[in-house]
Design a protein around this motif. Structure first.
Motif, PDB file in Angstrom:
ATOM      1  N   SER A   1       8.255  37.658  63.412  1.00 17.94           N
ATOM      2  CA  SER A   1       7.533  38.062  62.210  1.00 17.94           C
ATOM      3  C   SER A   1       7.915  37.162  61.045  1.00 17.94           C
ATOM      4  N   PHE A   2       7.116  37.231  59.978  1.00 20.52           N
ATOM      5  CA  PHE A   2       7.471  36.489  58.774  1.00 20.52           C
ATOM      6  C   PHE A   2       8.769  37.035  58.170  1.00 20.52           C
ATOM      7  N   GLU A   3       8.992  38.355  58.302  1.00 19.27           N
ATOM      8  CA  GLU A   3      10.243  38.929  57.819  1.00 19.27           C
ATOM      9  C   GLU A   3      11.436  38.317  58.554  1.00 19.27           C
ATOM     10  N   ALA A   4      11.314  38.194  59.871  1.00 16.87           N
ATOM     11  CA  ALA A   4      12.392  37.581  60.657  1.00 16.87           C
ATOM     12  C   ALA A   4      12.592  36.132  60.237  1.00 16.87           C
ATOM     13  N   GLY A   5      11.494  35.417  60.028  1.00 19.09           N
ATOM     14  CA  GLY A   5      11.598  34.024  59.600  1.00 19.09           C
ATOM     15  C   GLY A   5      12.303  33.885  58.273  1.00 19.09           C
ATOM     16  N   ALA A   6      12.029  34.813  57.351  1.00 21.00           N
ATOM     17  CA  ALA A   6      12.694  34.779  56.047  1.00 21.00           C
ATOM     18  C   ALA A   6      14.191  35.004  56.202  1.00 21.00           C
ATOM     19  N   ALA A   7      14.573  35.990  57.025  1.00 25.70           N
ATOM     20  CA  ALA A   7      15.991  36.273  57.230  1.00 25.70           C
ATOM     21  C   ALA A   7      16.709  35.096  57.877  1.00 25.70           C
ATOM     22  N   ILE A   8      16.086  34.507  58.871  1.00 24.39           N
ATOM     23  CA  ILE A   8      16.697  33.372  59.562  1.00 24.39           C
ATOM     24  C   ILE A   8      16.898  32.212  58.596  1.00 24.39           C
ATOM     25  N   GLY A   9      16.012  32.091  57.609  1.00 26.58           N
ATOM     26  CA  GLY A   9      16.088  30.990  56.664  1.00 26.58           C
ATOM     27  C   GLY A   9      17.361  30.968  55.837  1.00 26.58           C
ATOM     28  N   CYS A  10      17.995  32.128  55.652  1.00 24.42           N
ATOM     29  CA  CYS A  10      19.238  32.129  54.869  1.00 24.42           C
ATOM     30  C   CYS A  10      20.239  33.143  55.382  1.00 24.42           C
ATOM     31  N   GLY A  11      20.000  34.447  55.213  1.00 22.12           N
ATOM     32  CA  GLY A  11      21.001  35.452  55.548  1.00 22.12           C
ATOM     33  C   GLY A  11      21.438  35.407  56.996  1.00 22.12           C
ATOM     34  N   THR A  12      20.491  35.554  57.900  1.00 20.53           N
ATOM     35  CA  THR A  12      20.809  35.487  59.328  1.00 20.53           C
ATOM     36  C   THR A  12      21.225  34.075  59.709  1.00 20.53           C
TER      37      THR A  12
ATOM     38  N   PHE B   1      34.177  40.829  59.099  1.00 22.83           N
ATOM     39  CA  PHE B   1      34.448  41.624  57.898  1.00 22.83           C
ATOM     40  C   PHE B   1      33.189  41.650  57.040  1.00 22.83           C
ATOM     41  N   GLY B   2      32.704  42.853  56.729  1.00 15.21           N
ATOM     42  CA  GLY B   2      31.484  43.029  55.959  1.00 15.21           C
ATOM     43  C   GLY B   2      30.303  43.187  56.895  1.00 15.21           C
ATOM     44  N   GLN B   3      29.532  44.258  56.691  1.00 14.60           N
ATOM     45  CA  GLN B   3      28.367  44.501  57.532  1.00 14.60           C
ATOM     46  C   GLN B   3      27.118  44.691  56.677  1.00 14.60           C
ATOM     47  N   GLY B   4      27.021  43.819  55.646  1.00 10.43           N
ATOM     48  CA  GLY B   4      25.757  43.687  54.942  1.00 10.43           C
ATOM     49  C   GLY B   4      24.807  42.881  55.821  1.00 10.43           C
ATOM     50  N   PRO B   5      23.700  42.402  55.284  1.00  9.70           N
ATOM     51  CA  PRO B   5      22.742  41.654  56.112  1.00  9.70           C
ATOM     52  C   PRO B   5      23.333  40.453  56.838  1.00  9.70           C
ATOM     53  N   VAL B   6      24.239  39.703  56.180  1.00  9.45           N
ATOM     54  CA  VAL B   6      24.850  38.550  56.853  1.00  9.45           C
ATOM     55  C   VAL B   6      25.803  39.025  57.946  1.00  9.45           C
ATOM     56  N   GLY B   7      26.648  40.000  57.621  1.00 12.00           N
ATOM     57  CA  GLY B   7      27.597  40.501  58.605  1.00 12.00           C
ATOM     58  C   GLY B   7      26.915  41.151  59.794  1.00 12.00           C
ATOM     59  N   LEU B   8      25.887  41.945  59.541  1.00 11.76           N
ATOM     60  CA  LEU B   8      25.147  42.560  60.649  1.00 11.76           C
ATOM     61  C   LEU B   8      24.479  41.492  61.514  1.00 11.76           C
TER      62      LEU B   8
ATOM     63  N   PHE C   1      15.976  45.007  57.940  1.00 14.88           N
ATOM     64  CA  PHE C   1      15.290  45.351  56.690  1.00 14.88           C
ATOM     65  C   PHE C   1      15.178  46.862  56.517  1.00 14.88           C
ATOM     66  N   SER C   2      15.604  47.315  55.365  1.00 14.58           N
ATOM     67  CA  SER C   2      15.464  48.725  55.010  1.00 14.58           C
ATOM     68  C   SER C   2      14.353  48.948  53.988  1.00 14.58           C
ATOM     69  N   HIS C   3      13.963  47.870  53.262  1.00 11.27           N
ATOM     70  CA  HIS C   3      12.947  47.990  52.218  1.00 11.27           C
ATOM     71  C   HIS C   3      11.943  46.842  52.332  1.00 11.27           C
ATOM     72  N   ARG C   4      10.669  47.184  52.241  1.00 11.99           N
ATOM     73  CA  ARG C   4       9.596  46.192  52.171  1.00 11.99           C
ATOM     74  C   ARG C   4       8.793  46.465  50.905  1.00 11.99           C
ATOM     75  N   TRP C   5       8.579  45.416  50.126  1.00 16.48           N
ATOM     76  CA  TRP C   5       7.944  45.567  48.821  1.00 16.48           C
ATOM     77  C   TRP C   5       6.732  44.647  48.727  1.00 16.48           C
TER      78      TRP C   5
ATOM     79  N   GLN D   1      22.788  47.549  45.734  1.00 16.96           N
ATOM     80  CA  GLN D   1      23.466  47.103  46.966  1.00 16.96           C
ATOM     81  C   GLN D   1      23.944  48.282  47.807  1.00 16.96           C
ATOM     82  N   SER D   2      23.093  49.289  47.889  1.00 17.33           N
ATOM     83  CA  SER D   2      23.432  50.492  48.644  1.00 17.33           C
ATOM     84  C   SER D   2      22.611  50.637  49.921  1.00 17.33           C
ATOM     85  N   ALA D   3      21.736  49.654  50.172  1.00 14.67           N
ATOM     86  CA  ALA D   3      20.878  49.742  51.359  1.00 14.67           C
ATOM     87  C   ALA D   3      20.976  48.454  52.157  1.00 14.67           C
ATOM     88  N   GLY D   4      20.036  48.254  53.051  1.00 11.41           N
ATOM     89  CA  GLY D   4      20.013  47.040  53.867  1.00 11.41           C
ATOM     90  C   GLY D   4      19.316  45.905  53.135  1.00 11.41           C
TER      91      GLY D   4
END
Length: 308
Positions: free
Chosen positions: A108-119, A140-147, A280-284, A299-302
């Motif tokens: 998906s485009f969402e996956a592509g966006a994540a792979i571009g930086c966080g993932t 250590f840390g399970q935010g988007p990068v850690g996950l 992703f926990s939020h789509r806007w 910074q309380s969600a995904g």
């Protein structure tokens, strides 16, 4: 949306040497090529291509640029989209064709966006650590990068121990393959990690939280000859050489990833059908940007993403 976007957001409208006024944010772009400039051949980019964008550009001539690391450019000040060059939080974004990487139809485009930086940052950190297959890796840390690191490392054969203070993030880490989770607010993570590794310590550690306390624990839990990689921004790594000299440890940093590894990371995720979309926990919608940033700043969600 990336945690790094918050650095610009929190700076407000005050420009600096690094952040000019009226610069459009967003450095995790994925989308469809809408226009192509003159001189760009179709094998590089054509209208309708689904693409990710490596969000840096440099001089294109120095050794760093030629090896796929424009963020390490020695020929000019590199351009970072969303910081000192207009980014992706807009209907259109103009980038050099050389920054494009084709996006697999299965992603998906969402996956592509994540792979571009966080993932992709998680992938880059794992690449710096070397072969993780068959080894215990503490993330250590399970935010988007850690996950993302937990997901990728598990798929690459590592035994992942995930550390975070948020129960919901630890639950997601288990879903992404962690064999053990640790809440450092409840137990001493170093002690638990040593127990889980039969007293030896962890051979591999990836620190993604940017917490100085986590950085201290990351070094303390290393096994002899262990390797620790730091990608989280904001923390400090401090130690007395005399205290760690005999550990023979290796300490390294990792700054996102090269455009070559961006493609490799996407290939690996597509081939292994990894659930990157579940980060992703939020789509806007783009017109909800003000609301989205207020929520994201908590910074309380995904992870959040703009889709349109």
């Amino acid at each position: 949306m990336c945690g790094s976007d918050l650095h610009v957001y929190r700076a407000g409208a005050v420009p600096s040497d690094r952040i000019p006024a009226l610069c459009i944010a967003g450095h995790e772009p994925a989308g469809v090529v809408a226009f192509v400039g003159p001189g760009v051949s179709e094998d590089v980019a054509k209208i309708g291509d689904r693409v990710m964008v490596h969000h840096y550009s440099g001089c294109t001539r120095c050794d760093q640029c030629r090896s796929g690391w424009p963020q390490m450019c020695t020929g000019m000040e590199y351009r970072l989209y969303g910081t000192n060059e207009n980014g992706a939080h807009a209907p259109f974004m103009r980038v050099p064709a050389a920054t494009l990487v084709r996006l697999h139809d299965s992603l998906s485009f969402e996956a592509g966006a994540a792979i571009g930086c966080g993932t992709g940052t998680a992938w880059g950190g794992l690449e710096r650590l070397g072969d993780v297959g068959g080894s215990t890796l503490v993330v250590f840390g399970q935010g988007p990068v850690g996950l993302s690191a937990t997901m990728l490392a598990s798929a690459r054969g590592a035994r992942v121990i995930a550390v975070d203070v948020a129960p919901e993030r630890l639950q997601r880490a288990e879903q992404f393959g962690a064999v053990q989770v640790i809440d450092p607010a409840e137990v001493d993570p170093v002690e638990v990690i040593r127990e889980a590794t039969l007293g030896r310590g962890a051979p591999l550690v990836l620190e993604t939280s940017g917490s100085s306390q986590a950085a201290t624990s990351a070094l303390a839990c290393l096994a002899p000859w262990g390797r620790a990689c730091f990608v989280g921004l904001g923390g400090k790594v401090e130690f007395a050489v005399q205290d760690v000299l005999k550990t023979q440890m290796s300490i390294m940093t990792s700054w996102s990833l090269s455009i070559v590894d961006l493609s490799r990371c996407a290939d690996f995720i597509a081939q292994n059908r990894l659930p990157v979309d579940d980060l992703f926990s939020h789509r806007w919608r783009l017109e909800q940007a003000a609301e989205a940033y207020v929520e994201f700043d908590k910074q309380s969600a995904g992870k959040g993403v703009f889709v349109f």
